[in-house]
Write a protein that holds these residues in place. Structure first.
Motif, mmCIF file in Angstrom:
data_model
loop_
_atom_site.group_PDB
_atom_site.id
_atom_site.type_symbol
_atom_site.label_atom_id
_atom_site.label_comp_id
_atom_site.label_asym_id
_atom_site.label_seq_id
_atom_site.Cartn_x
_atom_site.Cartn_y
_atom_site.Cartn_z
ATOM 1 N N LEU A 34 0.825 -1.212 0.000
ATOM 2 C CA LEU A 34 0.000 0.000 0.000
ATOM 3 C C LEU A 34 0.858 1.262 0.000
ATOM 4 O O LEU A 34 0.560 2.223 -0.718
ATOM 5 N N LYS A 35 1.923 1.268 0.791
ATOM 6 C CA LYS A 35 2.829 2.426 0.819
ATOM 7 C C LYS A 35 3.432 2.672 -0.554
ATOM 8 O O LYS A 35 3.523 3.822 -1.008
ATOM 9 N N ALA A 36 3.860 1.600 -1.202
ATOM 10 C CA ALA A 36 4.467 1.742 -2.525
ATOM 11 C C ALA A 36 3.455 2.286 -3.526
ATOM 12 O O ALA A 36 3.782 3.154 -4.347
ATOM 13 N N ALA A 37 2.220 1.809 -3.462
ATOM 14 C CA ALA A 37 1.172 2.307 -4.360
ATOM 15 C C ALA A 37 0.900 3.786 -4.086
ATOM 16 O O ALA A 37 0.764 4.577 -5.025
ATOM 17 N N ASP A 38 0.829 4.148 -2.803
ATOM 18 C CA ASP A 38 0.618 5.553 -2.438
ATOM 19 C C ASP A 38 1.730 6.443 -2.982
ATOM 20 O O ASP A 38 1.468 7.522 -3.525
ATOM 21 N N GLU A 39 2.973 5.992 -2.823
ATOM 22 C CA GLU A 39 4.114 6.784 -3.300
ATOM 23 C C GLU A 39 4.070 6.973 -4.809
ATOM 24 O O GLU A 39 4.332 8.072 -5.316
ATOM 25 N N MET A 40 3.725 5.899 -5.540
ATOM 26 C CA MET A 40 3.652 6.012 -6.998
ATOM 27 C C MET A 40 2.566 7.001 -7.414
ATOM 28 O O MET A 40 2.758 7.791 -8.339
ATOM 29 N N GLU A 41 1.426 6.983 -6.705
ATOM 30 C CA GLU A 41 0.350 7.915 -7.046
ATOM 31 C C GLU A 41 0.762 9.350 -6.710
ATOM 32 O O GLU A 41 0.547 10.272 -7.503
ATOM 33 N N GLN A 42 1.380 9.552 -5.554
ATOM 34 C CA GLN A 42 1.810 10.891 -5.150
ATOM 35 C C GLN A 42 2.840 11.464 -6.117
ATOM 36 O O GLN A 42 2.873 12.665 -6.352
ATOM 37 N N GLN A 43 3.694 10.600 -6.667
ATOM 38 C CA GLN A 43 4.713 11.048 -7.617
ATOM 39 C C GLN A 43 4.139 11.255 -9.014
ATOM 40 O O GLN A 43 4.836 11.716 -9.911
ATOM 41 N N GLY A 44 2.881 10.896 -9.195
ATOM 42 C CA GLY A 44 2.248 11.060 -10.496
ATOM 43 C C GLY A 44 2.617 9.972 -11.486
ATOM 44 O O GLY A 44 2.403 10.126 -12.692
ATOM 45 N N LEU A 45 3.160 8.857 -10.985
ATOM 46 C CA LEU A 45 3.560 7.772 -11.880
ATOM 47 C C LEU A 45 2.371 6.925 -12.314
ATOM 48 O O LEU A 45 2.403 6.325 -13.388
ATOM 49 N N ILE A 46 1.339 6.871 -11.463
ATOM 50 C CA ILE A 46 0.158 6.077 -11.785
ATOM 51 C C ILE A 46 -1.088 6.929 -11.581
ATOM 52 O O ILE A 46 -1.084 7.900 -10.825
ATOM 53 N N THR A 47 -2.156 6.538 -12.255
ATOM 54 C CA THR A 47 -3.435 7.226 -12.118
ATOM 55 C C THR A 47 -4.167 6.689 -10.891
ATOM 56 O O THR A 47 -3.771 5.665 -10.315
#
Length: 71
Positions: A34-47
């Protein structure tokens, strides 16, 4: 550059999801996913749709791990 970073981040996420329970406690693994998914979203890497799918996948990993654990 962006696509490479996204691919690398998603590959790392999937690698973590595939680790067996000997490597990580299932709850710890779920939290890390979950942390990794959150980080990717915050960085704008994923929608947000991709984030939701990763969260669902993390839940599936956790559920499968719980089913394997003798209770």
């Amino acid at each position: 550059m962006f696509d490479q970073q996204k691919k690398a981040s998603l590959a790392a996420w999937h690698k973590m999801a595939e680790q067996n329970e000997a490597d990580l406690d299932p709850e710890q693994q779920y939290d890390e996913l979950l942390k990794a998914a959150d980080e990717m979203e915050q960085q704008g890497l994923i929608t947000s749709a991709e984030w939701r799918q990763l969260v669902r996948n993390a839940g599936n990993v956790f559920t499968q791990d719980q089913e394997k654990t003798p209770g």
